[in-house]
Every structure is written in C-alpha cells, then in structure tokens.
Design a protein around this motif. Structure first.
Motif, short mmCIF file in Angstrom:
data_model
loop_
_atom_site.label_atom_id
_atom_site.label_comp_id
_atom_site.label_asym_id
_atom_site.label_seq_id
_atom_site.Cartn_x
_atom_site.Cartn_y
_atom_site.Cartn_z
N LEU A 36 0.83 -1.20 0.00
CA LEU A 36 0.00 0.00 0.00
C LEU A 36 0.87 1.26 0.00
O LEU A 36 0.58 2.23 -0.72
CB LEU A 36 -0.93 0.01 1.21
N VAL A 39 2.56 1.61 -3.58
CA VAL A 39 1.67 2.11 -4.62
C VAL A 39 1.31 3.57 -4.38
O VAL A 39 1.16 4.36 -5.32
CB VAL A 39 0.40 1.24 -4.74
N THR A 40 1.21 3.98 -3.11
CA THR A 40 0.92 5.38 -2.80
C THR A 40 2.09 6.29 -3.20
O THR A 40 1.89 7.34 -3.83
CB THR A 40 0.61 5.55 -1.30
N CYS A 79 -6.79 3.90 -10.21
CA CYS A 79 -6.48 3.79 -8.78
C CYS A 79 -6.65 2.35 -8.28
O CYS A 79 -5.74 1.78 -7.67
CB CYS A 79 -7.39 4.74 -8.00
N ALA A 83 -3.78 -0.38 -6.98
CA ALA A 83 -3.80 -0.80 -5.58
C ALA A 83 -3.99 -2.32 -5.46
O ALA A 83 -3.29 -2.99 -4.68
CB ALA A 83 -4.90 -0.07 -4.83
N SER A 185 -6.03 9.73 -8.20
CA SER A 185 -5.67 8.45 -7.56
C SER A 185 -4.74 8.67 -6.37
O SER A 185 -4.92 8.05 -5.31
CB SER A 185 -4.99 7.53 -8.59
N MET A 189 -5.37 7.70 -2.42
CA MET A 189 -4.52 6.73 -1.73
C MET A 189 -3.72 7.33 -0.59
O MET A 189 -3.42 6.64 0.40
CB MET A 189 -3.56 6.09 -2.74
N SER A 193 -3.17 5.48 3.01
CA SER A 193 -1.86 4.99 3.37
C SER A 193 -1.34 5.66 4.64
O SER A 193 -0.66 5.02 5.46
CB SER A 193 -0.88 5.23 2.21
#
Length: 294
Positions: A36, A39-40, A79, A83, A185, A189, A193
């Motif tokens: 997580l 990806v953030t 998004c 994720a 996105s 996120m 996160s």
C-alpha cells in the motif's frame, strides 16, 4: 499494416516492457515497505511527473467543461487497478499475479469480437497465457487465494481502464486526462496509506526507488497506452496485452538467465501469433472500411 496501427503496437510493447521492469522493482521494494505504501508513493511521484511532463496546469481553465463521468470512472479504474495489483504482488509469485490479472483485458477482448476469425486469435492468447503462468506455484506456501482475488479484481479494473480510456481520449484533452487520473488516484490513496502506516511514507531512503517505479510503471506506460488507445480497438488492445507475460519471460531469459521450459516456448509462439493475427486483422478491417466509405 497502416503506420498508425504499427505505431500503436509499438507504443503498447514499450509500455508493457516498462511495466514489467517496474513490477520487478516493486516486488523487491516490498521487502522493506508494504504494498500500500509502495503504490501510494508511486502514484504521488507519478502525479508530479505527469504534471511536469505534460504541463497540465494548462487544463485548469477547462476543468468545469470536461465530461467528468468518464474521467472519474477512468481515474477510479487507474487507482483500483494499481492498488489491487500491488496487493496481489505482495501475496503471490509475480508470474501468477500477472497471469490472473490478464483475465480482465482478455475477457474484454472476447466481449468485443465482431468477426468470427477473431475468436482464433483470442483463443490462442488465452492458451498462451495459461501455458506461460507457473501454475505449479499455486501449490507452494507463497500462494494466497486472497492474493488471487486481488489479481483477478485488478484485471477487472484493467478492463474498465481500457474501456473508459477509449472514451476519455475522445475528449481531446490529450495527456492531461492521464494527469487528472493520476492526481485523483494519489489524493485518494494518500490519506488511506497515512492512516495505515504513516511512518512508512517518510522512509526517505526508499524514495529514489519509488520515483523510478513511478516513471516506469505509470508516467511512461500510461502515456503510451493513451496514445495506443487512439488507434486500437478494445479487441486489439486486450489481445495484444497478452504479450506482457511473454515479454516478462523473455526479459527474465535475457537479463536474469531464467530459462524457459518447452510449454513456455509454445506459449510464446501462441501469444505472438495471436498478437500479430489480431493486429493485421484489425488493420485489414480498417482498410476495408476506408475503401468502402471512399
């Protein structure tokens, strides 16, 4: 093959090569950061990159006049696709995650078939992906059914990404559509996160790797995808996407000396044949339509 069709295929191949390399980098980063967070960070860095690359502040005045329904669905697809795929990578071997994710675009390709001859190419692509994926790894302790669910779900949103991406390019805002999608996105996120693992976001020593992943996994491939979607049908895009596992296997052979077994070689032949076949078929149909209309 028309030049525009050939360019679109080249854009897709370059996009998939960049994405496969980035997935390996991301998998390595999972050893020190959770998926997580990765990806953030990727989306946050990517939002900065695409805004600078495409000078997207120029679109601000046009924002109230855009067709936001398509843009929001496109942004949401971007998004959730990211994720869920990274969540699957954290629980599955990369080959399994990539193979299961491709069920999305291949299903969309099946649903988009208009000519009976195209069933052959899609069937070949499905056979190729099935042979390419290391299904024996499902018996290993590294396999997770939750991870498989994440990967299949990512594939569904990949299909949505293709569908709404084609609708978004018709708005004639160019790469600014990508900037909007990535920024939205990242904004979604970031607070998630921050709540999940706030300290991980500020592990500055890993930011260079995250920046490289953002460039290879988002800024470059998504820009190339949007250019390709201007000239490719959902059928062509979905079938050509099956090249990605094959490109990943070839990259492993060349860069990591990971040898292919007989079934994977057969898979490469099936996928390559399907990709060439559906592309030439689309080009031929385009030529017929052009000559008929003129």
């Amino acid at each position: 093959m028309q030049n525009t069709q050939l360019k679109a295929v080249i854009y897709m191949v370059l996009s998939m090569v960049a994405y496969q390399i980035s997935a390996s980098f991301a998998k390595q980063l999972f050893e020190v950061l959770d998926p997580l967070t990765v990806v953030t960070l990727r989306l946050c860095f990517a939002s900065i990159l695409v805004i600078l690359m495409f000078r997207s502040w120029k679109i601000i005045k046009r924002l109230p006049y855009l067709r936001w329904s398509d843009l929001l669905f496109y942004s949401g697809s971007v998004c959730l696709m990211n994720a869920l795929f990274y969540a699957s990578l954290g629980k599955l071997p990369q080959g399994i995650a990539v193979g299961l994710e491709f069920l999305g675009p291949l299903t969309l390709a099946l649903l988009s078939i208009k000519q009976k001859s195209d069933y052959l190419w899609v069937a070949l692509a499905i056979v190729g992906v099935s042979l390419m994926v290391p299904w024996q790894d499902t018996q290993s302790p590294n396999f997770s059914w939750l991870g498989a669910t994440f990967a299949i779900s990512a594939g569904f949103f990949w299909a949505c990404y293709i569908y709404f991406g084609q609708r978004v390019v018709r708005q004639n805002i160019g790469m600014h559509a990508l900037s909007i999608a990535i920024v939205l996105s990242a904004l979604v996120m970031l607070p998630i996160s921050a709540i999940h693992n706030p300290t991980a976001l500020f592990q500055f020593q890993y930011w260079p790797q995250a920046l490289a992943i953002a460039l290879l996994a988002t800024a470059i491939p998504y820009a190339l995808d949007l250019m390709a979607l201007k000239h490719l049908s959902k059928l062509s895009y979905g079938t050509l996407s099956s090249l990605s596992p094959a490109l990943g296997a070839l990259a492993g052979l060349v860069l990591l000396n990971e040898h292919l077994n007989l079934w994977q070689i057969i898979a490469l032949v099936c996928i390559t044949t399907a990709s060439v076949g559906v592309t030439f078929n689309a080009a031929r149909s385009s030529n017929i339509e052009t000559s008929t209309s003129s």
